[in-house]
Write a protein that holds these residues in place. Structure first.
Motif, PDB file in Angstrom:
ATOM      1  N   GLY A   1       1.262   0.595 -10.380  1.00 21.32           N
ATOM      2  CA  GLY A   1       0.415   2.053 -10.486  1.00 21.32           C
ATOM      3  C   GLY A   1       0.647   2.814  -9.367  1.00 21.32           C
ATOM      4  N   GLY A   2       0.319   3.981  -9.387  1.00 20.34           N
ATOM      5  CA  GLY A   2       0.508   4.967  -8.174  1.00 20.34           C
ATOM      6  C   GLY A   2      -0.624   4.761  -6.977  1.00 20.34           C
TER       7      GLY A   2
ATOM      8  N   HIS B   1       8.423  10.417  -2.254  1.00 23.08           N
ATOM      9  CA  HIS B   1       7.766   9.425  -1.529  1.00 23.08           C
ATOM     10  C   HIS B   1       6.534   8.871  -2.263  1.00 23.08           C
ATOM     11  CE1 HIS B   1       6.753   6.613   1.600  1.00 23.08           C
ATOM     12  NE2 HIS B   1       5.693   7.329   2.081  1.00 23.08           N
ATOM     13  N   GLN B   2       6.724   7.944  -3.321  1.00 25.45           N
ATOM     14  CA  GLN B   2       5.794   7.831  -4.286  1.00 25.45           C
ATOM     15  C   GLN B   2       4.956   6.745  -4.090  1.00 25.45           C
ATOM     16  OE1 GLN B   2       7.597   7.700  -8.264  1.00 25.45           O
ATOM     17  NE2 GLN B   2       8.288   9.737  -8.207  1.00 25.45           N
ATOM     18  N   ALA B   3       5.116   5.967  -2.997  1.00 26.92           N
ATOM     19  CA  ALA B   3       4.170   4.990  -2.855  1.00 26.92           C
ATOM     20  C   ALA B   3       3.589   5.010  -1.272  1.00 26.92           C
ATOM     21  CB  ALA B   3       4.705   3.550  -3.188  1.00 26.92           C
ATOM     22  N   PRO B   4       3.060   6.190  -0.863  1.00 30.23           N
ATOM     23  CA  PRO B   4       2.882   6.244   0.612  1.00 30.23           C
ATOM     24  C   PRO B   4       1.673   5.197   0.912  1.00 30.23           C
ATOM     25  CG  PRO B   4       1.628   8.104  -0.555  1.00 30.23           C
ATOM     26  CD  PRO B   4       2.585   7.332  -1.826  1.00 30.23           C
ATOM     27  N   ARG B   5       1.755   4.753   2.064  1.00 28.74           N
ATOM     28  CA  ARG B   5       0.650   3.711   2.743  1.00 28.74           C
ATOM     29  C   ARG B   5      -0.330   4.552   3.567  1.00 28.74           C
ATOM     30  NH1 ARG B   5       0.631  -1.045   1.191  1.00 28.74           N
ATOM     31  NH2 ARG B   5       2.448  -1.748   0.067  1.00 28.74           N
ATOM     32  N   ARG B   6      -0.049   5.671   3.763  1.00 25.57           N
ATOM     33  CA  ARG B   6      -0.656   6.486   4.791  1.00 25.57           C
ATOM     34  C   ARG B   6      -1.939   6.863   4.371  1.00 25.57           C
ATOM     35  NH1 ARG B   6       0.753  12.377   7.743  1.00 25.57           N
ATOM     36  NH2 ARG B   6      -1.358  12.642   8.484  1.00 25.57           N
ATOM     37  N   ALA B   7      -3.047   6.710   5.006  1.00 30.59           N
ATOM     38  CA  ALA B   7      -4.448   7.131   4.721  1.00 30.59           C
ATOM     39  C   ALA B   7      -4.980   7.656   6.317  1.00 30.59           C
ATOM     40  CB  ALA B   7      -5.184   6.379   4.078  1.00 30.59           C
TER      41      ALA B   7
ATOM     42  N   GLY C   1     -15.815  10.092   7.077  1.00 33.49           N
ATOM     43  CA  GLY C   1     -15.321   8.588   6.591  1.00 33.49           C
ATOM     44  C   GLY C   1     -13.745   8.520   6.511  1.00 33.49           C
ATOM     45  N   ASP C   2     -13.409   7.231   6.557  1.00 34.31           N
ATOM     46  CA  ASP C   2     -11.955   7.229   6.487  1.00 34.31           C
ATOM     47  C   ASP C   2     -11.477   7.093   4.996  1.00 34.31           C
ATOM     48  OD1 ASP C   2     -12.312   6.456   9.158  1.00 34.31           O
ATOM     49  OD2 ASP C   2     -12.412   4.305   8.974  1.00 34.31           O
ATOM     50  N   GLY C   3     -10.293   7.816   5.156  1.00 33.45           N
ATOM     51  CA  GLY C   3      -9.549   7.841   3.988  1.00 33.45           C
ATOM     52  C   GLY C   3      -8.877   6.370   3.514  1.00 33.45           C
ATOM     53  N   CYS C   4      -8.741   6.144   2.305  1.00 36.43           N
ATOM     54  CA  CYS C   4      -8.497   4.916   1.780  1.00 36.43           C
ATOM     55  C   CYS C   4      -7.094   4.638   1.363  1.00 36.43           C
ATOM     56  CB  CYS C   4      -9.509   4.483   0.763  1.00 36.43           C
ATOM     57  SG  CYS C   4      -9.027   3.079  -0.316  1.00 36.43           S
ATOM     58  N   ALA C   5      -6.362   3.343   1.513  1.00 37.77           N
ATOM     59  CA  ALA C   5      -4.982   3.367   1.076  1.00 37.77           C
ATOM     60  C   ALA C   5      -5.277   2.229   0.056  1.00 37.77           C
ATOM     61  CB  ALA C   5      -4.158   3.092   2.063  1.00 37.77           C
ATOM     62  N   ALA C   6      -4.890   2.715  -1.211  1.00 39.84           N
ATOM     63  CA  ALA C   6      -4.970   1.668  -2.245  1.00 39.84           C
ATOM     64  C   ALA C   6      -3.867   2.046  -3.509  1.00 39.84           C
ATOM     65  CB  ALA C   6      -6.464   1.878  -2.794  1.00 39.84           C
ATOM     66  N   PHE C   7      -3.623   0.903  -4.063  1.00 41.94           N
ATOM     67  CA  PHE C   7      -2.859   1.289  -5.334  1.00 41.94           C
ATOM     68  C   PHE C   7      -3.381   0.819  -6.571  1.00 41.94           C
ATOM     69  CE2 PHE C   7      -0.167   1.138  -1.522  1.00 41.94           C
ATOM     70  CZ  PHE C   7       0.621   2.168  -1.894  1.00 41.94           C
ATOM     71  N   LEU C   8      -3.136   1.642  -7.703  1.00 46.21           N
ATOM     72  CA  LEU C   8      -3.695   0.982  -8.894  1.00 46.21           C
ATOM     73  C   LEU C   8      -2.928  -0.093  -9.401  1.00 46.21           C
ATOM     74  CD1 LEU C   8      -3.971   4.240 -11.115  1.00 46.21           C
ATOM     75  CD2 LEU C   8      -5.889   2.815 -10.340  1.00 46.21           C
ATOM     76  N   ARG C   9      -3.682  -1.183  -9.777  1.00 44.44           N
ATOM     77  CA  ARG C   9      -3.239  -2.326 -10.302  1.00 44.44           C
ATOM     78  C   ARG C   9      -3.795  -2.898 -11.582  1.00 44.44           C
ATOM     79  NH1 ARG C   9       0.316  -2.387  -6.771  1.00 44.44           N
ATOM     80  NH2 ARG C   9       0.109  -3.322  -4.615  1.00 44.44           N
TER      81      ARG C   9
ATOM     82  N   ARG D   1     -12.650   5.129  -1.720  1.00 43.70           N
ATOM     83  CA  ARG D   1     -12.327   4.043  -2.077  1.00 43.70           C
ATOM     84  C   ARG D   1     -11.068   3.917  -2.943  1.00 43.70           C
ATOM     85  NH1 ARG D   1     -17.352   4.549  -2.164  1.00 43.70           N
ATOM     86  NH2 ARG D   1     -17.613   5.213  -4.302  1.00 43.70           N
ATOM     87  N   GLY D   2     -10.936   2.675  -3.469  1.00 46.25           N
ATOM     88  CA  GLY D   2      -9.647   2.902  -4.525  1.00 46.25           C
ATOM     89  C   GLY D   2     -10.143   3.670  -5.795  1.00 46.25           C
ATOM     90  N   LYS D   3      -9.085   3.757  -6.733  1.00 46.12           N
ATOM     91  CA  LYS D   3      -9.276   4.284  -8.192  1.00 46.12           C
ATOM     92  C   LYS D   3      -9.731   5.807  -8.082  1.00 46.12           C
ATOM     93  CE  LYS D   3     -10.421  -0.031 -10.313  1.00 46.12           C
ATOM     94  NZ  LYS D   3     -11.438  -0.818 -11.138  1.00 46.12           N
ATOM     95  N   HIS D   4      -9.187   6.442  -6.801  1.00 43.22           N
ATOM     96  CA  HIS D   4      -9.522   7.694  -6.467  1.00 43.22           C
ATOM     97  C   HIS D   4     -10.765   8.205  -6.312  1.00 43.22           C
ATOM     98  CE1 HIS D   4      -5.290   8.807  -7.560  1.00 43.22           C
ATOM     99  NE2 HIS D   4      -5.292   8.094  -8.493  1.00 43.22           N
ATOM    100  N   GLN D   5     -11.697   7.088  -5.795  1.00 43.08           N
ATOM    101  CA  GLN D   5     -13.104   7.451  -5.565  1.00 43.08           C
ATOM    102  C   GLN D   5     -13.263   8.103  -3.877  1.00 43.08           C
ATOM    103  OE1 GLN D   5     -15.893   4.377  -7.323  1.00 43.08           O
ATOM    104  NE2 GLN D   5     -13.922   3.142  -6.826  1.00 43.08           N
ATOM    105  N   HIS D   6     -13.700   9.238  -4.043  1.00 42.50           N
ATOM    106  CA  HIS D   6     -13.945   9.757  -2.540  1.00 42.50           C
ATOM    107  C   HIS D   6     -15.298   9.302  -2.023  1.00 42.50           C
ATOM    108  CE1 HIS D   6     -10.461  12.186  -3.418  1.00 42.50           C
ATOM    109  NE2 HIS D   6     -10.815  13.107  -4.283  1.00 42.50           N
ATOM    110  N   GLY D   7     -15.301   9.334  -0.882  1.00 42.79           N
ATOM    111  CA  GLY D   7     -16.489   8.956  -0.131  1.00 42.79           C
ATOM    112  C   GLY D   7     -17.741  10.133  -0.195  1.00 42.79           C
TER     113      GLY D   7
END
Ligand SMILES: Nc1nc2c(ncn2[C@@H]2O[C@H](COP(=O)(O)OP(=O)(O)OP(=O)(O)O)[C@@H](O)[C@H]2O)c(=O)[nH]1
Ligand SMILES: [Mg+2]
Length: 351
Positions: free
Chosen positions: A32-33, A135-141, A17-25, A74-80
Motif C-alpha cells: 500500500g502507499g 518517490h512512491q514510498a516517502p518516509r518523511r513526515a 501536531g506532528d505529521g504521521c509517517a505510515a503505510f497502508l498495509r 495518524r495512519g489511513k490518511h487521518q489528519h489530526g
C-alpha cells in the motif's frame, strides 16, 4: 499614584501536531502507499474586548493562558484535529504590551474587538503529502511547528466609579486602604493625600468598582484653597460620591457644619457635583467619641432626609454594608448609562 490597573500574563499558543509517517498495509494490497495524515494546527490565543468587564482583577490570579495543541496525524490518511483557540475577555480600554520588546501587541478600543495575542503552530505534513511519481514510498513526515509564546503586560486606564470626599483627616485614605489593594499614605495630619489614588474594590463575587481617594476639601477649595479642588475633576465622572464625616473629636453639630462646608464646595465647583448621588458615612466608629456622637449625627442629618452609614476603617466594622450600597449605586448608574447608550443607538438607526 495608581491610575492604572495592571496584570501580567504568559500567553501560550498550542503547538502544531506532528505529521504521521505510515503505510497502508492491507491483506489484499501488500504494498500500500504512504498514508500518514497531517498534524492539526495548534490553537491560538486571542483577546476579546467586553463591555461587561470592568477591571483586570480576575486576570491577576492567572499565570498563563494556554491554547490547545494540534492533534498528531495518524495512519489511513487521518489528519489530526486543530487545537481549540482561547479567547481572553478583557475590559474595553485594555492595552497589551509585549513585556520583552515593550511593543504594543493589541489596543482594545471597541466592544467585541478581537486581537491575536499568540498564533498557534502549524501542523506537520504527513508522509502521504510527499509521494511523487518517482518517490512512491516517502518516509518523511514533518513535525508541527511550535506555537508562539510571549509574556504580556495588560494595562487599563481606570476611571473612578465612586469618589471619596470629606475634610482632611476624615479617614478617606484609611477606608480605601481597608477595602482595596491600593496603599495610599495615611497620617494624622491634614493634607496627607497630595494626589488622587484609585483602588479596585470587589464587593461581591463577580462585582467590582473603582474608588477614588482625593485630597481633603476645605472651605474655599473651589477657589483654589487647599489641594482638593485641583482634583475634583477626577471625580467628575463618578456615579456616586461618598462623603466621610469624622465626629470622633467634636460635637455632632460641628460635624454637620463641616459636612455643609464640603457640600458647599462641591456645589460651588459646579459640574453637577453637588447634585451627584451621595452616601454619608460617619467614620472612626472604634473611637468612643464617634460612638457617642452617632445618634445625634443621625438625628440631625436624618431630619434632612439623609441616611448615615457608620464604619471603622480600623476594625472594618460597617465596611461591607457600605460597599454594598456603593456597589448598588454604581450598578444602577451603569444600567442607566447602558440603557441611554442603547436608546441613542436606536434613535440614530431610525434617523
Ligand atoms: N481610630 C481610627 N482612626 C482612624 C480611622 N480611619 C482613619 N483614622 C486615622 O485618622 C487619621 C487620618 O486618616 P487618613 O485616612 O489619612 O485621612 P484622610 O481623609 O485621607 O486625610 P487627608 O488625606 O489629609 O485628606 C490617621 O491618623 C488615621 O490613622 C478609624 O477608622 N479609626
Ligand atoms: Mg488621605
Amino acid at each position: 499614584m495608581n491610575f492604572v490597573d495592571e496584570a501580567r500574563l504568559r500567553v501560550v499558543a498550542g503547538d502544531g501536531g506532528d505529521g504521521c509517517a505510515a503505510f497502508l498495509r492491507e491483506a489484499y494490497r501488500p504494498k500500500g502507499g504512504p498514508s500518514g495524515g497531517d498534524g492539526g494546527d495548534g490553537g491560538s490565543v486571542y483577546a476579546i474586548a467586553d463591555e461587561g468587564e470592568n477591571t483586570l482583577l480576575d486576570l491577576r490570579s492567572k499565570r498563563a493562558i494556554k491554547a490547545e495543541r494540534g492533534e498528531d496525524g495518524r495512519g489511513k490518511h487521518q489528519h489530526g484535529k486543530k487545537g481549540s483557540d482561547v479567547f481572553l475577555r478583557v475590559p474595553v480600554g485594555t492595552v497589551f504590551v509585549d513585556d520583552e520588546t515593550g511593543q504594543i501587541v493589541a489596543d482594545m478600543t471597541e466592544h467585541a474587538q478581537v486581537a491575536l495575542l499568540a498564533r498557534g503552530g502549524v501542523g506537520g505534513r504527513g508522509n502521504a503529502r510527499f509521494a511523487t511519481a518517482t518517490h512512491q514510498a516517502p518516509r518523511r513526515a514533518d513535525p508541527g511547528t511550535p506555537g508562539v509564546q510571549r509574556e504580556v503586560r495588560l494595562e487599563l486606564r481606570l476611571l473612578a466609579d465612586a469618589g471619596l470626599v470629606g475634610l482632611p483627616n476624615a479617614g478617606k485614605s484609611s477606608l480605601l486602604a481597608r477595602v482595596s489593594a491600593a496603599r495610599p499614605k495615611i497620617a494624622d495630619y491634614p493634607f496627607t493625600t497630595l494626589a488622587p489614588v484609585l483602588g479596585v474594590v470587589r464587593w461581591a463575587d463577580d462585582k467590582t468598582f473603582v474608588l477614588a481617594d482625593i485630597p481633603g476639601l476645605i472651605e474655599g477649595a473651589h477657589e483654589g484653597l487647599g489641594l482638593g479642588d485641583r482634583f475634583l475633576r477626577h471625580i467628575q465622572r463618578t456615579a456616586v460620591l461618598v462623603h466621610l464625616i469624622d465626629a470622633s473629636g467634636c460635637s455632632a453639630e460641628r460635624a454637620v457644619a463641616d459636612f455643609d462646608t464640603v457640600q458647599h464646595e462641591l456645589h460651588a465647583y459646579g459640574e453637577d457635583l453637588g447634585a451627584r448621588p451621595l452616601l454619608l458615612v460617619a467614620t472612626k466608629m472604634d473611637l468612643p467619641g464617634a460612638v457617642e456622637q452617632l445618634p445625634e449625627l443621625r438625628r440631625l442629618l436624618g431630619a434632612r432626609g439623609h441616611q448615615v452609614y457608620a464604619i471603622s476603617a480600623a476594625t472594618g466594622q460597617g465596611c461591607r454594608e457600605l460597599l454594598r450600597a456603593i456597589g448598588g449605586a454604581v450598578d444602577q448608574r451603569r444600567i442607566a448609562a447602558a440603557a441611554l447608550g442603547q436608546s441613542e443607538r436606536d434613535q440614530s438607526s431610525h434617523a
